[in-house]
Design a protein around this motif. Structure first.
Motif, mmCIF file in Angstrom:
data_model
loop_
_atom_site.group_PDB
_atom_site.id
_atom_site.type_symbol
_atom_site.label_atom_id
_atom_site.label_comp_id
_atom_site.label_asym_id
_atom_site.label_seq_id
_atom_site.Cartn_x
_atom_site.Cartn_y
_atom_site.Cartn_z
ATOM 1 N N SER A 105 11.344 -10.035 7.570
ATOM 2 C CA SER A 105 10.062 -10.028 6.866
ATOM 3 C C SER A 105 10.006 -8.994 5.747
ATOM 4 N N ASN A 106 10.885 -7.991 5.760
ATOM 5 C CA ASN A 106 10.867 -6.971 4.708
ATOM 6 C C ASN A 106 11.985 -7.184 3.693
ATOM 7 N N LEU A 107 12.601 -8.366 3.705
ATOM 8 C CA LEU A 107 13.665 -8.672 2.754
ATOM 9 C C LEU A 107 13.112 -9.458 1.580
ATOM 10 N N SER A 108 13.967 -9.739 0.621
ATOM 11 C CA SER A 108 13.547 -10.477 -0.571
ATOM 12 C C SER A 108 13.174 -11.911 -0.218
ATOM 13 N N GLY A 151 9.832 -15.725 -4.038
ATOM 14 C CA GLY A 151 8.899 -15.384 -5.103
ATOM 15 C C GLY A 151 8.858 -13.921 -5.479
ATOM 16 N N ALA A 152 9.410 -13.037 -4.630
ATOM 17 C CA ALA A 152 9.350 -11.599 -4.925
ATOM 18 C C ALA A 152 10.481 -10.888 -4.192
ATOM 19 N N SER A 153 11.045 -9.900 -4.849
ATOM 20 C CA SER A 153 12.114 -9.120 -4.227
ATOM 21 C C SER A 153 11.526 -8.130 -3.235
ATOM 22 N N ALA A 154 12.381 -7.598 -2.365
ATOM 23 C CA ALA A 154 11.928 -6.605 -1.388
ATOM 24 C C ALA A 154 11.376 -5.373 -2.100
ATOM 25 N N PHE A 155 11.996 -4.992 -3.222
ATOM 26 C CA PHE A 155 11.528 -3.822 -3.968
ATOM 27 C C PHE A 155 10.145 -4.071 -4.561
ATOM 28 N N ARG A 156 9.949 -5.262 -5.106
ATOM 29 C CA ARG A 156 8.646 -5.571 -5.710
ATOM 30 C C ARG A 156 7.538 -5.572 -4.654
ATOM 31 N N ILE A 157 7.826 -6.141 -3.507
ATOM 32 C CA ILE A 157 6.825 -6.171 -2.436
ATOM 33 C C ILE A 157 6.477 -4.764 -1.990
ATOM 34 N N CYS A 158 7.513 -3.948 -1.771
ATOM 35 C CA CYS A 158 7.287 -2.571 -1.323
ATOM 36 C C CYS A 158 6.515 -1.768 -2.357
ATOM 37 N N ARG A 159 6.912 -1.877 -3.629
ATOM 38 C CA ARG A 159 6.249 -1.120 -4.687
ATOM 39 C C ARG A 159 4.807 -1.581 -4.870
ATOM 40 N N GLY A 160 4.583 -2.879 -4.835
ATOM 41 C CA GLY A 160 3.236 -3.399 -5.026
ATOM 42 C C GLY A 160 2.278 -2.966 -3.921
ATOM 43 N N LEU A 161 2.739 -2.947 -2.694
ATOM 44 C CA LEU A 161 1.889 -2.532 -1.584
ATOM 45 C C LEU A 161 1.622 -1.031 -1.619
ATOM 46 N N GLU A 162 2.664 -0.255 -1.860
ATOM 47 C CA GLU A 162 2.507 1.202 -1.861
ATOM 48 C C GLU A 162 1.610 1.678 -3.001
ATOM 49 N N LEU A 172 1.920 -11.593 0.948
ATOM 50 C CA LEU A 172 1.768 -12.201 2.263
ATOM 51 C C LEU A 172 2.259 -13.644 2.244
ATOM 52 N N ILE A 173 1.963 -14.359 1.187
ATOM 53 C CA ILE A 173 2.392 -15.748 1.056
ATOM 54 C C ILE A 173 3.913 -15.840 1.002
ATOM 55 N N ASN A 174 4.529 -14.983 0.199
ATOM 56 C CA ASN A 174 5.987 -15.025 0.054
ATOM 57 C C ASN A 174 6.700 -14.667 1.350
ATOM 58 N N VAL A 175 6.229 -13.630 2.026
ATOM 59 C CA VAL A 175 6.878 -13.206 3.264
ATOM 60 C C VAL A 175 6.734 -14.268 4.346
#
Length: 378
Positions: A74-77, A80-91, A124-127
């Motif tokens: 669930s925390n991988l790419s 629609g979005a890379s793992a880095f983008r998801i992490c950065r966007g949430l933080e 959330l949709i991508n994950v």
């Protein structure tokens, strides 16, 4: 100017307590089968959960462990979005995205400020719906989705669910069949771990409440931090039968179509038979009607407190809301659940104990088993 200080023992008669605001649940089933439920609690923090019928019970012999893989991935790419983008966007906005799994479902949950869900649901949709795997055909486990939220517009949630989660369905799984059995694993050491169980009841049923009350009656562990379980019926009965150290607790697991109820015991190897027999004797005593009104009241009170305290956190409330709607298609309010617990009678508890004593049992034990009875001896 000095103000008169009233005695702390006197009630406040000048102000009436305000009634708690009603928090009505809104729920709807879309044509695709997707269930959407929301609860407006006026919190500054929103919580959105996507519940998926993709627990370990839906695995087959060919894809054992796939639920574990889905959770860890669930925390991988994603597509629609890379793992880095998801992490950065949430933080960047102080949000968090987590995944947990159980026997019957997986929960993808997003926590954020009330004004942020619109721009964060992309992650959330991508994950949830667009993970990336090399062997995708081995991961077709997603069954029926349920979108649940606190503090988000119900209309917005319906639109989100209909647009992104309505196409992911599967064949489901057959109903659970209880078969009983026995597993004994011999090892060294001086301890025995033994679990003895029978078929329980489906979640939300009257029988399930009776088993839960019986569980508290027998004992579920210490109620004081670093304390002992000396007040439980299991502990009292076993202590009278043997002077050896032990640990005993009752458990009740309820699922959508069945359940398990039983006792778990840890004892010295040379006193395993005596400890297990003493634990069985306590359930037999309830089966024979040796149940006082005080014992029943105490057990129901403990169950009520455990249930209500589980709803104190937003995580507990979201999980309770989602699990109920996903398993039964409806939601029972805390008032309804507490009333059903309070309505459990001594006859209901005796009937549950009788089922444990007389029905086919399952036993698993591990340790030095020379003095541990077989299931057909109990």
């Amino acid at each position: 100017m000095l103000r008169r200080i009233e005695a702390l023992t006197e009630p406040l008669v000048t102000r009436k307590p305000a009634a708690a605001p009603a928090l009505p649940l809104q729920d709807v089933q879309l044509p695709s089968g997707l269930l959407v439920a929301s609860l407006e609690n006026y919190s500054p923090v929103s919580k959105i959960g996507v519940f998926v019928k993709a627990g370990s019970r839906y695995e087959t012999a060919e894809n054992l462990g796939v639920t574990h893989i889905l959770r860890l991935a669930s925390n991988l790419s994603t597509k629609g979005a890379s793992a880095f983008r998801i992490c950065r966007g949430l933080e960047a906005v102080g949000a968090s995205l987590s995944v947990m799994s159980s026997r019957e479902h997986m929960v993808y949950s997003l926590d954020c400020l009330r004004e942020d869900p619109g721009r964060l649901t992309e992650y959330l949709i991508n994950v949830t719906a667009a993970p990336v795997f090399t062997n995708e055909h081995n991961l077709r486990l997603i069954m029926l989705h349920l979108c649940v939220c606190e503090g988000v517009s119900h209309a917005a949630l319906m639109k989100l669910g209909e647009q992104f989660f309505s196409t992911h369905t599967g064949a489901g799984a057959p109903g659970a069949v209880y078969r009983g059995g026995e597993l004994r694993v011999q090892s060294g050491g001086g301890l025995v771990h033994a679990l003895l169980a029978c078929e329980g009841a489906a979640v939300g049923s009257v029988e399930a409440n009776a088993f839960s009350v019986l569980q508290r009656l027998l004992g579920v562990g210490p109620h004081v931090k670093r304390g002992s379980n000396i007040s439980s019926k299991l502990s009292q009965g076993i202590a009278r039968a043997t002077a050896q150290p032990f640990d005993a607790t009752a458990f009740s697991a309820t699922y959508s179509d069945s359940g398990l109820f039983g006792v778990y015991i840890i004892s010295q190897a040379d006193s395993g038979r005596e400890v297990i027999s003493a634990a069985m004797a306590q359930v037999t005593a309830v089966d024979e009607g040796r149940l006082t009104a005080e014992d029943l009241t105490r057990a129901k009170t403990q169950l009520l407190v455990d249930y209500l305290m589980s709803l104190e956190s937003s995580e507990g409330l979201l999980e309770e809301l989602g699990a109920q709607v996903l398993s039964s298609g409806t939601y029972s309010s805390p008032q309804t659940v507490t009333q059903s617990i309070e309505s459990v009678t001594s006859g209901d508890v005796v009937k549950a104990a009788k089922k444990f004593v007389e029905s086919k049992k399952t036993m698993s034990c591990y340790g030095h088993l020379a003095n541990t009875p077989f299931v057909d001896e109990l």
